[in-house]
Write a protein that holds these residues in place. Structure first.
Motif, PDB file in Angstrom:
ATOM      1  N   ASP A  96       0.817  -1.221   0.000  1.00  0.00           N
ATOM      2  CA  ASP A  96       0.000   0.000   0.000  1.00  0.00           C
ATOM      3  C   ASP A  96       0.851   1.271   0.000  1.00  0.00           C
ATOM      4  O   ASP A  96       0.660   2.158  -0.835  1.00  0.00           O
ATOM      5  N   PHE A 100       1.465   3.759  -3.230  1.00  0.00           N
ATOM      6  CA  PHE A 100       1.084   5.162  -3.066  1.00  0.00           C
ATOM      7  C   PHE A 100       2.263   6.073  -3.433  1.00  0.00           C
ATOM      8  O   PHE A 100       2.127   7.010  -4.224  1.00  0.00           O
ATOM      9  N   ALA A 123      -4.636   8.169  -3.847  1.00  0.00           N
ATOM     10  CA  ALA A 123      -5.266   7.365  -2.793  1.00  0.00           C
ATOM     11  C   ALA A 123      -6.393   6.507  -3.370  1.00  0.00           C
ATOM     12  O   ALA A 123      -6.509   5.315  -3.056  1.00  0.00           O
ATOM     13  N   LEU A 124      -7.194   7.116  -4.240  1.00  0.00           N
ATOM     14  CA  LEU A 124      -8.320   6.379  -4.835  1.00  0.00           C
ATOM     15  C   LEU A 124      -7.833   5.224  -5.705  1.00  0.00           C
ATOM     16  O   LEU A 124      -8.362   4.113  -5.640  1.00  0.00           O
ATOM     17  N   CYS A 126      -4.941   3.632  -5.604  1.00  0.00           N
ATOM     18  CA  CYS A 126      -4.312   2.568  -4.802  1.00  0.00           C
ATOM     19  C   CYS A 126      -5.374   1.755  -4.055  1.00  0.00           C
ATOM     20  O   CYS A 126      -5.271   0.526  -3.962  1.00  0.00           O
ATOM     21  N   ALA A 127      -6.386   2.459  -3.544  1.00  0.00           N
ATOM     22  CA  ALA A 127      -7.463   1.746  -2.844  1.00  0.00           C
ATOM     23  C   ALA A 127      -8.211   0.838  -3.820  1.00  0.00           C
ATOM     24  O   ALA A 127      -8.552  -0.308  -3.490  1.00  0.00           O
ATOM     25  N   GLY A 130      -5.989  -2.169  -4.489  1.00  0.00           N
ATOM     26  CA  GLY A 130      -6.002  -3.057  -3.315  1.00  0.00           C
ATOM     27  C   GLY A 130      -7.306  -3.829  -3.254  1.00  0.00           C
ATOM     28  O   GLY A 130      -7.331  -5.025  -2.940  1.00  0.00           O
ATOM     29  N   GLY A 131      -8.409  -3.136  -3.572  1.00  0.00           N
ATOM     30  CA  GLY A 131      -9.736  -3.759  -3.566  1.00  0.00           C
ATOM     31  C   GLY A 131      -9.851  -4.831  -4.632  1.00  0.00           C
ATOM     32  O   GLY A 131     -10.358  -5.926  -4.380  1.00  0.00           O
ATOM     33  N   VAL A 145      -2.511  -0.803   5.567  1.00  0.00           N
ATOM     34  CA  VAL A 145      -3.815  -0.246   5.157  1.00  0.00           C
ATOM     35  C   VAL A 145      -4.620  -1.289   4.386  1.00  0.00           C
ATOM     36  O   VAL A 145      -5.812  -1.504   4.662  1.00  0.00           O
ATOM     37  N   PHE A 146      -3.983  -1.940   3.433  1.00  0.00           N
ATOM     38  CA  PHE A 146      -4.672  -2.985   2.654  1.00  0.00           C
ATOM     39  C   PHE A 146      -5.141  -4.111   3.585  1.00  0.00           C
ATOM     40  O   PHE A 146      -6.229  -4.669   3.406  1.00  0.00           O
ATOM     41  N   LEU A 149      -8.247  -2.937   5.358  1.00  0.00           N
ATOM     42  CA  LEU A 149      -9.424  -2.721   4.503  1.00  0.00           C
ATOM     43  C   LEU A 149      -9.932  -3.977   3.798  1.00  0.00           C
ATOM     44  O   LEU A 149     -11.133  -4.212   3.720  1.00  0.00           O
ATOM     45  N   PHE A 150      -9.014  -4.765   3.232  1.00  0.00           N
ATOM     46  CA  PHE A 150      -9.461  -5.814   2.301  1.00  0.00           C
ATOM     47  C   PHE A 150      -9.167  -7.247   2.725  1.00  0.00           C
ATOM     48  O   PHE A 150      -9.734  -8.169   2.151  1.00  0.00           O
TER      49      PHE A 150
END
Lengths: 151, 503
Positions: A96, A100, A123-124, A126-127, A130-131, A145-146, A149-150
């Motif tokens: 992550d 970034f 940020a969007l 990378c998110a 990751g998603g 972070v990943f 979140l995921f």
């Protein structure tokens, strides 16, 4: 604005370097493979002789001249540093943070201005990535972070 | 050929998710093809790691869609802005832009669309009917035939490909050497591993492909002088949809060009290693010889020939991969990577062991080309807006991030990223030194097959090299190998004779 200094590398000397590198590579492979069993050494040694011959051939028939005219050595070095930095972050912190930093710095070196817009896009993106990998494809990318979140 | 499986695969492709995947692939291919600097290989290099967690009936339609439509997408900016979107549309730009300047942009785009569609459809039919038959025949191949076939493939990229034959040979040999890193197949002896256990399995193929095709381009984009990256896309080109529909008279006029370019494209495509550029240059050369000075001044045949030829190569280049396990070009080498990470082994056994996947892939090529026609007509007009809308800086950053994430995800290890980065450097310097990448990739893929087949042949013959010459098919392939290797020298002497004769 003053443009970044560049070194023009084009010319035949790079092709000569390539031909010398071929000869050097051939010799190095012959040396490295001399202790191998016959079956393991056969193909590398045959390739080494051929690559050496190719190098000698390139010395006399270099073909189309190598071109670095549109490229800046300074920018190439900066790009390399960015990639190596991302690699270090990848192994030490996680995907992550590395992704970034890589997106942000790559966009900046390409001339995108640093600001909230770029930070938001980074940020969007990378998110999203990751998603896609973590939640959709079940191939989680590493990182704090990943992970939160995921995974 | 199993017609029931062919029909079943076609039916399955028309169900919701596989069809949406194919549609997404075709659209994505057209978009990336129309963006200068991006092409099918970069997109596939980025997509292959993403598809490995997908079911094969969704993964392959997506990849096929991108491969089929990307080289057609490259013709949009070539015609409208004289900026080839992909290398395969370099020649399309000559007559295409000349037509645009005459106010016939719509007609030029229409010719490109029809030509790509016809080339793609014929090539898909060649794949559908030729690959299963060839794979059945290839089941009878012994190690000597495999050895000679691989050598033939490598000799094609060295002798027949455009550019300096010595540089092609260097690229090929470098690929062979890279493939030898790791445990040797016969002796089980570690070669060039320098004590690193990461290297015992050799360099992983997919991160290597990501580096050579994806990261090398990122290096190129990031190290380019800022001024050279700025291009003027401000000009507006009016394109009417009605102009893109070709009248019957023009279709009749272009028919001979379509037939000859289709034939050339398919022949070159089926030949392992010859490459798309060979086909488009040969087709365009025929048009130039026929029309002389008219060529380059907005001649419809000047668009039809390269566009038919490049799309004819696309599906037919999959014939050697699916039937023999030997990739025809670098893009089909990426397909090989995709097949391997899906747990499939391309080659003659593919149609016997996994017929549902093999037939799905061949039918997907046909369907992708059918979809390409209407989507292409709709997207062609908006290509210049698309190029203007996407900032190059964000595009470069996105490719870099996708390459890193993809290389990591394949083996879930940082070693993949290291390999991608290393080969990204190699790819960048190859590009700058005019050393082609395709022979390198082909050699990496073929090296283990060559080595295994060689030692099996030696075991069968008691160590006699004449074994390769006593098998009729192997002998025939070795004769062709010698001809292909001698071709650059023959071409040189023929050119010299021509110059002497005509001054």
């Amino acid at each position: 604005m003053k443009s970044s200094p560049s070194i023009i590398l084009s010319g035949h000397w790079l092709d000569r370097v390539l031909s010398m590198a071929c000869v050097g590579l051939g010799i190095a492979i012959l040396i490295a493979s001399r202790t191998y069993p016959v079956s393991a050494a056969a193909l590398p040694q045959a390739s080494a002789w051929l690559i050496g011959a190719c190098g000698i051939g390139l010395l006399f028939f270099p073909g189309k001249v190598a071109s670095f005219q549109e490229y800046s050595v300074k920018r190439l070095v900066v790009a390399t540093v960015i990639f190596l930095g991302a690699l270090a972050l990848f192994s030490r912190i996680g995907a992550d943070v590395a992704l970034f930093g890589l997106f942000l710095s790559s966009a900046m070196i390409m001339g995108y201005p640093l600001g909230f817009r770029l930070l938001g896009i980074t940020a969007l993106f990378c998110a999203f990535l990751g998603g896609v990998f973590g939640a959709l494809l079940n191939v989680p990318l590493s990182g704090p972070v990943f992970g939160l979140l995921f995974n | 050929m199993d017609y029931s499986m062919l029909l079943a695969s076609g039916g399955h492709l028309l169900t919701l998710w596989p069809f949406l995947s194919l549609l997404a692939g075709v659209t994505l291919g057209l978009v990336v093809g129309s963006i200068p600097g991006l092409n099918d290989t970069i997109t596939l290099a980025v997509l292959v790691p993403i598809t490995f967690a997908m079911p094969s009936d969704i993964a392959f339609p997506l990849l096929v869609g991108v491969y089929c439509s990307a080289c057609f997408g490259g013709s949009f900016p070539a015609i409208l802005l004289k900026i080839p979107g992909t290398a395969s549309s370099v020649l399309t730009a000559i007559d295409g832009y000349a037509m645009t300047q005459k106010g016939q942009a719509g007609r030029a785009l229409g010719i490109a669309t029809y030509s790509s569609f016809i080339g793609g459809i014929v090539s898909s039919l060649v794949l559908i009917f030729f690959a299963p038959v060839l794979s059945q025949y290839a089941l009878q191949f012994g190690p000597a035939e495999y050895f000679s076939l691989c050598i033939l493939g490598l000799s094609t990229v060295v002798g027949m490909a455009s550019g300096n034959a010595l540089k092609n040979a260097f690229s090929c040999l470098a690929g062979l050497l890279v493939a030898m890193v790791g445990i040797s197949p016969e002796a089980g002896f570690p070669r060039f591993t320098f004590g690193s256990f990461w290297l015992f399995d050799g360099f992983p193929l997919t991160p290597m492909l990501i580096g050579m095709f994806g990261l090398s381009v990122v290096f190129e984009l990031m190290s380019q002088q800022v001024a050279s990256g700025k291009q003027d896309f401000s000009q507006s080109v009016p394109v009417r949809f009605s102009d893109m529909i070709l009248p019957v008279s023009l279709i009749r006029r272009l028919l001979p060009t379509w037939v000859s370019s289709c034939t050339l494209g398919n022949l070159v495509g089926v030949l392992p290693g010859a490459g798309m550029l060979v086909a488009i240059y040969m087709s365009y050369d025929r048009v130039r010889r026929r029309f002389g000075d008219k060529c380059g001044q907005g001649l419809p045949e000047g668009i039809a020939a390269p566009e038919t030829a490049n799309n004819s190569v696309v599906a037919s280049s999959m014939v050697p991969l699916l039937s023999l396990g030997i990739p025809g070009n670098s893009t089909s080498a990426l397909f090989l990577g995709a097949l391997l990470i899906q747990g499939l082994r391309p080659g003659p056994a593919l149609f016997a062991d996994s017929p549902e996947v093999a037939y799905l892939i061949v039918v997907a090529f046909l369907l992708a080309n059918l979809l390409m026609f209407p989507i292409g007509l709709c997207l062609a007009r908006s290509a210049p807006n698309l190029i203007r809308a996407i900032p190059r800086s964000l595009l470069t950053a996105a490719i870099a991030v996708l390459c890193f994430a993809g290389a990591f995800a394949v083996g879930n290890s940082v070693f993949g990223v290291i390999v991608a980065l290393l080969f990204g450097f190699v790819g960048f310097f190859f590009n700058r030194l005019n050393v082609p990448i395709s022979p390198f990739i082909l050699a990496v893929v073929l090296a283990p097959v060559i080595e295994r087949a060689y030692f099996q042949s030696m075991a069968l013959s008691g160590g006699s090299m004449t074994f390769f010459l006593t098998q009729p098919l192997s002998l025939a392939m070795l004769i062709f190998t010698a001809l292909f290797l001698a071709w650059p020298l023959l071409k040189r002497s023929l050119k010299r004779r021509g110059v002497q004769r005509y001054g």
